[in-house]
Design a protein around this motif. Structure first.
Motif, PDB file in Angstrom:
ATOM      1  N   GLN A  60       0.795  -1.329   0.004  1.00 12.15           N
ATOM      2  CA  GLN A  60      -0.033  -0.050  -0.044  1.00 12.15           C
ATOM      3  C   GLN A  60       0.739   1.187  -0.111  1.00 12.15           C
ATOM      4  N   ALA A  64       0.572   3.988  -2.768  1.00 14.58           N
ATOM      5  CA  ALA A  64       0.212   5.480  -2.467  1.00 14.58           C
ATOM      6  C   ALA A  64       1.527   6.352  -3.260  1.00 14.58           C
ATOM      7  N   GLY A 224      -9.950   4.832   0.031  1.00 10.94           N
ATOM      8  CA  GLY A 224      -9.017   4.236   0.879  1.00 10.94           C
ATOM      9  C   GLY A 224      -9.578   3.688   2.231  1.00 10.94           C
ATOM     10  N   THR A 344      -3.396   7.456  -4.961  1.00  6.75           N
ATOM     11  CA  THR A 344      -2.429   7.954  -4.060  1.00  6.75           C
ATOM     12  C   THR A 344      -3.086   8.264  -2.756  1.00  6.75           C
ATOM     13  N   TYR A 347      -4.374   5.106  -0.907  1.00  3.50           N
ATOM     14  CA  TYR A 347      -3.353   4.033  -0.333  1.00  3.50           C
ATOM     15  C   TYR A 347      -2.818   4.889   0.908  1.00  3.50           C
ATOM     16  N   SER A 348      -2.763   6.210   0.661  1.00  2.00           N
ATOM     17  CA  SER A 348      -1.818   6.894   1.823  1.00  2.00           C
ATOM     18  C   SER A 348      -2.883   6.660   3.053  1.00  2.00           C
TER      19      SER A 348
END
Length: 400
Positions: A60, A64, A224, A344, A347-348
């Protein structure tokens, strides 16, 4: 096969859908080959639960950090080339995990695997838009169904079938699961249409996302939350069941978590067009996920398996609805960069959840505490949903 012209024949449509479905498989096979063998890896390397969380969270991190790199590669080389390169990198990384001599090299090979998937993910929405411009939601549901099957196969087959054939070697299992991903890359190279023209020309200069667009942030956070629900449950359910003294439930529970996603994908194949911009599915899925997480903690064995299936169903529903958003809301030449921004952001958010779950377990000594951050993600989804307003042409088009 020639680039599709519209209307396309039934044979062309079938081939395009098969390629999308196979590509979806390639997104997850090697990632989900890890949870079934985590107890074996932890024993061999003497890993703590926090280190297990890091191993699970590393892909992950790459999803990200390098999703925008995928957007750049798509702008420069095209979505098809980027997809194939990602598949090959993912297969290589998985195979290298099987020969890692220590934790550091295991992490490094996992980084390569995650990088391959990270650059693949933004490539699929523009390919759907280019190949199936009049069936975007359907095409997205098809490759997402492939993604879900790619999640199910390793968790369902590794423990009861593959490990006995490989002398219970987790190393050999990683190499085995790398093989179909490499074959998928070969099939796509041989049978995919030429590079979509829609991704060339002026669009090649536009790759950096518009980070000021609030809708991009909202769909990224919603995605997310679903990713965190799914990946963290996959990571900690095996060790949680071992802690309860029920290792016999590891394979059934992981299978339920992943198979539970399939009914969601099949339902959305039929009705996605009618609910794709609705708020209520997000609220309903968030509430059901909270109930399921509580059930995993308090219910006996069969109840845990059933609740895992509910988590899978809810996470899959949100995943499919969110993956269709770039193709539906962005101009054709901007789909890849909107997708890159969405991945991005998503997954952040998702990357910290496994680490927080591992820390909660290590600090409290209570296995159930690993599921508290998972429930918090579902609560976040409930709070976010009413703020989202999905409407056509709401994603701005600024040059990158």
């Amino acid at each position: 096969m020639r680039a599709p012209a519209y209307p396309i024949t039934g044979r062309q449509l079938f081939l395009l859908l098969c390629l999308l479905w196979l590509a979806g498989n390639g997104l997850r096979i090697t990632i989900l080959a890890v949870p079934p063998v985590i107890p074996l890896i932890r024993t061999d390397f003497g890993m703590s639960e926090t280190q297990v969380g890091i191993l699970t969270g590393l892909p992950q991190v790459l999803f990200a950090c390098t999703a925008v790199v995928g957007s750049l590669l798509i702008a420069r080389f095209g979505a098809l080339t980027t997809l194939i390169a990602g598949l090959l990198a993912t297969a290589a990384g998985s195979a290298l995990r099987g020969v890692a001599p220590d934790i550091v090299m295991l992490y490094a090979a996992t980084i390569l695997t995650g990088f391959g998937v990270a650059i693949m993910q933004p490539a699929l929405p523009p390919l759907v838009r280019a190949w199936l411009p009049h069936r975007i939601v359907f095409g997205t549901a098809v490759f997402t169904n492939g993604l879900l099957v790619g999640e199910i196969l390793p968790v369902a087959l590794t423990i009861p079938l593959l490990l006995p054939l490989l002398a219970n070697s987790w190393r050999a299992s990683f190499i085995a699961w790398a093989t179909p991903v490499a074959l998928i890359a070969l099939v796509i190279m041989l049978f995919a249409p030429p590079q979509p023209a829609r991704l060339e020309g002026s669009a090649a200069q536009r790759w950096w996302p518009d980070w000021s667009d609030p809708l991009v942030w909202k769909i990224g956070i919603a995605l997310g939350s679903a990713n965190a629900l799914y990946f963290t449950t996959n990571a900690f359910l095996p060790d949680y069941l071992h802690q309860l003294g029920r290792p016999d439930l590891v394979s059934p529970a992981l299978t339920a978590l992943n198979v539970g996603q399939i009914p969601a994908s099949l339902i959305l194949l039929a009705i996605a067009g009618r609910i794709e911009r609705s708020i209520w599915p997000h609220i309903a899925c968030g509430a059901a996920s909270i109930a399921a997480v509580i059930g995993i903690i308090v219910l006996p064995g069969p109840g845990i398996v059933a609740c895992a299936a509910v988590v899978g169903f809810c996470a899959s529903t949100i995943l499919i609805l969110m993956l269709a958003m770039p193709g539906l809301l962005a101009p054709p030449g901007d789909v890849h960069r909107v997708a890159g921004a969405m991945f991005t952001i998503s997954y952040s958010l998702a990357v910290v959840t496994p680490v927080l779950s591992g820390l909660a377990w290590d600090l409290t000594g209570a296995a159930w505490s690993a599921f508290v951050p998972i429930g918090a993600c579902a609560l976040l989804l409930i709070g976010l949903a009413p703020t989202i307003r999905f409407a056509p042409d709401q994603i701005s088009r600024k040059s990158g």
